[in-house]
Design a protein around this motif. Structure first.
Motif, PDB file in Angstrom:
ATOM      1  N   ALA A  36      -0.874 -16.447  29.224  1.00 37.71           N
ATOM      2  CA  ALA A  36      -0.029 -16.359  28.156  1.00 37.71           C
ATOM      3  C   ALA A  36      -0.637 -16.912  27.030  1.00 37.71           C
ATOM      4  O   ALA A  36      -0.455 -16.254  25.807  1.00 37.71           O
ATOM      5  CB  ALA A  36       1.369 -17.396  28.350  1.00 37.71           C
ATOM      6  N   VAL A  52       6.491 -14.331  18.775  1.00 36.17           N
ATOM      7  CA  VAL A  52       5.286 -14.122  19.627  1.00 36.17           C
ATOM      8  C   VAL A  52       5.572 -14.301  21.134  1.00 36.17           C
ATOM      9  O   VAL A  52       5.130 -13.646  22.019  1.00 36.17           O
ATOM     10  CB  VAL A  52       4.182 -15.069  19.065  1.00 36.17           C
ATOM     11  CG1 VAL A  52       2.947 -15.099  19.887  1.00 36.17           C
ATOM     12  CG2 VAL A  52       3.802 -14.971  17.668  1.00 36.17           C
ATOM     13  N   GLU A  53       6.494 -15.349  21.406  1.00 37.67           N
ATOM     14  CA  GLU A  53       6.779 -15.923  22.678  1.00 37.67           C
ATOM     15  C   GLU A  53       7.528 -14.575  23.381  1.00 37.67           C
ATOM     16  O   GLU A  53       7.368 -14.071  24.622  1.00 37.67           O
ATOM     17  CB  GLU A  53       7.452 -16.984  22.836  1.00 37.67           C
ATOM     18  CG  GLU A  53       7.504 -17.244  24.317  1.00 37.67           C
ATOM     19  CD  GLU A  53       7.749 -18.982  24.581  1.00 37.67           C
ATOM     20  OE1 GLU A  53       7.148 -19.606  24.392  1.00 37.67           O
ATOM     21  OE2 GLU A  53       8.931 -19.244  25.286  1.00 37.67           O
ATOM     22  N   VAL A  56       5.013 -11.932  24.179  1.00 40.14           N
ATOM     23  CA  VAL A  56       4.175 -12.376  25.539  1.00 40.14           C
ATOM     24  C   VAL A  56       5.070 -12.097  26.698  1.00 40.14           C
ATOM     25  O   VAL A  56       4.525 -11.660  27.753  1.00 40.14           O
ATOM     26  CB  VAL A  56       3.704 -13.650  25.152  1.00 40.14           C
ATOM     27  CG1 VAL A  56       3.031 -14.042  26.442  1.00 40.14           C
ATOM     28  CG2 VAL A  56       2.589 -13.855  24.190  1.00 40.14           C
ATOM     29  N   GLN A  57       6.317 -12.592  26.641  1.00 43.04           N
ATOM     30  CA  GLN A  57       7.151 -12.203  27.972  1.00 43.04           C
ATOM     31  C   GLN A  57       7.306 -10.831  28.274  1.00 43.04           C
ATOM     32  O   GLN A  57       7.263 -10.503  29.272  1.00 43.04           O
ATOM     33  CB  GLN A  57       8.557 -12.870  27.535  1.00 43.04           C
ATOM     34  CG  GLN A  57       9.463 -12.920  28.823  1.00 43.04           C
ATOM     35  CD  GLN A  57      10.540 -13.662  28.555  1.00 43.04           C
ATOM     36  OE1 GLN A  57      11.301 -13.536  27.582  1.00 43.04           O
ATOM     37  NE2 GLN A  57      10.920 -15.191  28.967  1.00 43.04           N
ATOM     38  N   PHE A  60       4.504  -9.800  30.025  1.00 47.00           N
ATOM     39  CA  PHE A  60       4.368 -10.070  31.251  1.00 47.00           C
ATOM     40  C   PHE A  60       5.559  -9.081  32.414  1.00 47.00           C
ATOM     41  O   PHE A  60       5.077  -8.853  33.210  1.00 47.00           O
ATOM     42  CB  PHE A  60       4.690 -11.384  31.577  1.00 47.00           C
ATOM     43  CG  PHE A  60       3.241 -12.147  31.307  1.00 47.00           C
ATOM     44  CD1 PHE A  60       2.245 -12.251  32.350  1.00 47.00           C
ATOM     45  CD2 PHE A  60       3.037 -13.008  30.221  1.00 47.00           C
ATOM     46  CE1 PHE A  60       1.098 -12.846  32.043  1.00 47.00           C
ATOM     47  CE2 PHE A  60       2.061 -13.881  29.986  1.00 47.00           C
ATOM     48  CZ  PHE A  60       0.942 -13.518  30.985  1.00 47.00           C
ATOM     49  N   VAL A  61       6.551  -9.032  31.785  1.00 48.95           N
ATOM     50  CA  VAL A  61       7.714  -8.347  32.394  1.00 48.95           C
ATOM     51  C   VAL A  61       7.141  -6.833  32.832  1.00 48.95           C
ATOM     52  O   VAL A  61       7.255  -6.159  33.852  1.00 48.95           O
ATOM     53  CB  VAL A  61       9.115  -8.218  31.566  1.00 48.95           C
ATOM     54  CG1 VAL A  61      10.091  -7.299  32.240  1.00 48.95           C
ATOM     55  CG2 VAL A  61       9.387  -9.671  31.414  1.00 48.95           C
ATOM     56  N   ARG A  62       6.590  -6.321  31.648  1.00 46.83           N
ATOM     57  CA  ARG A  62       6.265  -4.619  31.942  1.00 46.83           C
ATOM     58  C   ARG A  62       4.925  -4.904  32.829  1.00 46.83           C
ATOM     59  O   ARG A  62       4.776  -3.985  33.619  1.00 46.83           O
ATOM     60  CB  ARG A  62       5.630  -4.413  30.530  1.00 46.83           C
ATOM     61  CG  ARG A  62       6.785  -4.062  29.692  1.00 46.83           C
ATOM     62  CD  ARG A  62       6.346  -3.058  28.744  1.00 46.83           C
ATOM     63  NE  ARG A  62       7.642  -2.659  27.952  1.00 46.83           N
ATOM     64  CZ  ARG A  62       7.971  -1.371  27.331  1.00 46.83           C
ATOM     65  NH1 ARG A  62       7.133  -0.448  27.345  1.00 46.83           N
ATOM     66  NH2 ARG A  62       8.938  -1.547  26.450  1.00 46.83           N
TER      67      ARG A  62
END
Ligand SMILES: [Zn+2]
Lengths: 185, 196
Positions: A36, A52-53, A56-57, A60-62
């Motif tokens: 992350a 930004v978070e 980044v989330q 990760f989901v994708r």
């Protein structure tokens, strides 16, 4: 970390993915923990300053939704960078359309940085940061991937859509430009 | 301000700074650093760049990010286990014939249907693919040429089923892709036993 450590590191990711696929949700948390912050740095190197978070989330989901398309011939981190980069480009396109605004330019990037609230940073680091922010977008991206993430030129080339040789030149030009900026004091 | 004339050393400095070089190469760089003030200064600068690039980057909340991720796949597929027992029943020769038909005809169809790039990728069987697990509990990374599997077992298939399976195989044109463009799932998984 040696070359074999780097390989071992990649195997840790592959093993974590397999664990998640077998139903272990904690393995997903471990993967997030491993990558992350690097994704956040990579986003920053591309001029992303807001949400930004969330970015980044989304990355990760994708990634987890299409984990079957990950092949272990590049590192998981590089694959995640690829997804993040696409999201950044999508976001920039949407923002440009919405606000009819040009892409974050160098001056803007520096102003954003200078305006960071409550930031107490070593003056030297601030100067170095300014020097890096003045690089062209491509130079800055190659420089960050090489210096901060230590990626091999082959993976950098894939990420930025260029050749290894060109990336090597971008890196050296960036280094020279940063040194010149700092010596102009 | 000058550049070190040793291009190789200049090139290796970022990885040296991150401790990524193998021991022998790291020793060579260290020896060069002992003799080269320019590279020593560059090494200091590289470390400053790394620190500077973390300035203003927010700390990621790992737990919050992880909580948004899709759930891990389910872990059981009883239908497959039952089917695999039936394989050893009284009609094994029929199943063997069916398997042969699927492998020979189906394999040919899939190979023919595949674009050239895919053929090359499949030929490289040394590559490891992290395959999706669907509902199976214990599926490890597979060789890249294991593009097709069917979960129900041949014992479940009638001649009609086999025809349908061959028809489905004919429609398979892609395998899991490493194409960075593809950030959506490329693997079709159905709820039933027959997974393509
Ligand atoms: Zn030197």
């Amino acid at each position: 970390m040696s070359e074999s450590d780097r390989e071992g590191d990649a195997q840790v990711d592959v093993a974590l993915i397999a664990r998640w696929q077998r139903g272990d949700q904690r393995a997903a948390t471990e993967i997030v923990g491993r990558h992350a912050q690097a994704l956040a740095r990579y986003a920053a190197a591309q001029g992303v300053r807001e949400a930004v978070e969330e970015l980044v989330q989304d990355t990760f989901v994708r990634a987890f939704n299409s984990i079957g398309s990950f092949r272990a011939d590049s590192s998981l981190r590089t694959w995640l960078f690829t997804i993040l980069k696409r999201l950044v480009l999508d976001r920039q396109r949407t923002e440009r359309r919405r606000r009819n605004q040009v892409e974050l330019d160098e001056t803007h990037a520096v102003q954003e940085f200078d305006a960071l609230d409550g930031m107490v940073a070593d003056e030297t680091l601030v100067r170095v940061k300014q020097a890096v922010d003045r690089l062209s977008g491509l130079q800055r991206e190659v420089f960050a991937l090489r210096v901060t993430e230590g990626l091999p030129y082959s993976e950098i080339a894939t990420l930025v859509g260029s050749t290894e040789g060109a990336c090597r030149v971008h890196y050296h030009n960036a280094m020279r430009a940063v040194k010149e900026y700092l010596s102009d004091d | 301000m000058t550049d070190c004339p040793n291009g190789l050393m200049r090139d290796l400095l970022p990885e040296h700074a991150l401790g990524l070089l193998p021991a022998a190469e790291a020793a060579r760089v260290a020896q060069h650093l002992a003799e080269c003030a320019t590279c020593r200064a560059d090494l200091v600068l590289l470390k400053q760049v790394r620190a500077a690039q973390s300035l203003g980057v927010p700390r990621m909340d790992v737990a919050a990010i992880a909580s948004a991720l899709p759930s891990a796949p389910a872990t059981s597929r009883p239908a497959q286990r039952i089917a695999s027992h039936r394989w050893f029943g009284g009609h094994a020769w029929q199943y063997a014939a069916a398997a042969g038909l699927v492998l020979v005809v189906g394999g040919g169809i899939v190979w023919r249907a595949m674009p050239t790039g895919e053929e090359a990728r499949l030929a490289d069987s040394s590559r490891v693919v992290v395959a999706p697990v669907e509902s199976a509990g214990v599926r490890e990374p597979l060789p890249a040429d294991d593009g097709i599997s069917f979960g129900g077992g041949l014992s479940d298939l009638s001649v009609d089923d086999l025809q349908a399976l061959l028809g489905q195989m004919d429609s398979v044109r892609t395998l899991p892709s490493s194409d960075p463009e593809s950030v959506t799932p490329v693997i079709a998984m159905n709820e039933g036993g027959k997974t393509l």
